[in-house]
Design an enzyme around this catalytic site. Structure first.
Site, PDB file in Angstrom:
ATOM      1  N   HIS A 112       0.829  -1.210   0.000  1.00  0.00           N
ATOM      2  CA  HIS A 112       0.000   0.000   0.000  1.00  0.00           C
ATOM      3  C   HIS A 112       0.862   1.256   0.000  1.00  0.00           C
ATOM      4  CE1 HIS A 112      -3.337   2.702   1.064  1.00  0.00           C
ATOM      5  NE2 HIS A 112      -2.511   3.234   1.952  1.00  0.00           N
ATOM      6  N   GLU A 113       1.895   1.277   0.819  1.00  0.00           N
ATOM      7  CA  GLU A 113       2.758   2.462   0.883  1.00  0.00           C
ATOM      8  C   GLU A 113       3.559   2.641  -0.406  1.00  0.00           C
ATOM      9  OE1 GLU A 113       2.132   4.512   3.041  1.00  0.00           O
ATOM     10  OE2 GLU A 113       1.029   3.235   4.432  1.00  0.00           O
ATOM     11  N   HIS A 171       1.550   4.527  -2.829  1.00  0.00           N
ATOM     12  CA  HIS A 171       1.641   5.987  -2.690  1.00  0.00           C
ATOM     13  C   HIS A 171       2.885   6.527  -3.393  1.00  0.00           C
ATOM     14  CE1 HIS A 171      -1.821   6.595  -0.262  1.00  0.00           C
ATOM     15  NE2 HIS A 171      -1.370   5.929   0.781  1.00  0.00           N
TER      16      HIS A 171
END
Length: 227
Positions: free
Chosen positions: A93-94, A97
């Site tokens: 998920h990071e 980003h």
């Protein structure tokens, strides 16, 4: 009776998302050695495949996040060193980003600016709330106190508003970027995909859930000032 039901509904609305996110993350933190690679190793591999070798992967105590100004994916020790499904999903998920940043994804750029604006405003709001009792005592004017209280509520609640507005950006990081990466390279163990989806959804809601908890702090100040 109606007032009690309303209070219970508000508490559930505020506390419910935070509990769900925490429960989901903890549920898939075991077994802790489910994968042969750590969250940090996965993040590094995903970044390299996306030609983002310049982005660092670091350990932090300040919560899992991607820092766009310093170009770093930062994971808490349990995700950085962890081999659980939670560690893998959060790391992906990071990285999602980081990919948004690389692609100049407009909602991500907007979120970055809003977060930079909210941080000092939140501190101001906390200061206003702390000074409200003093102002009310000195001026002996409930209106003056109410003005400061409203200002404090607005500033402390600004984080909740920002994170709610940027939730689609978080969902994009999870489901338009992280999940396809995990599926394409077959990182996940057979049968883990549905659970990874739940984790990626929880990861997207993390900041919204956490910021909702500030509303309880506002309610606490309101109760104190009404005494």
């Amino acid at each position: 009776m109606i007032y009690l039901i309303l209070v219970c509904f508000i508490v559930l609305l505020v506390v419910g998302p935070s509990y769900w996110v925490k429960h989901t993350m903890e549920k898939y933190s075991e077994p802790s050695d489910r994968y042969s690679f750590t969250g940090a190793q996965l993040a590094r591999d995903l970044l390299d495949q996306a030609n983002l070798q310049h982005i660092r992967v670091e350990v932090t105590e300040s919560g899992d996040h991607y820092e766009p100004l310093e170009k770093a994916v930062r994971l808490t020790p349990d995700k950085f060193n962890g081999r659980s499904l939670t560690a893998i999903a959060v790391a992906a998920h990071e990285v999602g980003h980081a990919m948004q940043d690389q692609d100049n994804y407009p909602p991500f750029a907007l979120r970055t600016r809003l977060v930079q604006w909210v941080a000092p405003v939140e501190k101001l709001g906390a200061g206003i709330l702390m000074l409200t009792p003093v102002i009310m005592t000195i001026l002996r004017s409930p209106a003056a106190g109410l003005l400061f209280l409203v200002g404090g509520i607005l500033t402390l609640g600004s984080a909740t508003l920002v994170h709610a507005l940027t939730l689609p950006m978080e969902l994009n990081a999870s489901f338009a970027r992280a999940l396809p990466m995990l599926e394409r390279k077959r990182y996940l163990i057979d049968g883990d995909l549905p659970h990874a989806r739940r984790l990626l959804n929880a990861a997207a809601w993390t900041y919204v859930a956490a910021s909702l908890m500030t509303l309880l702090n506002i309610a606490r100040w309101w109760a104190i000032l009404r005494r």
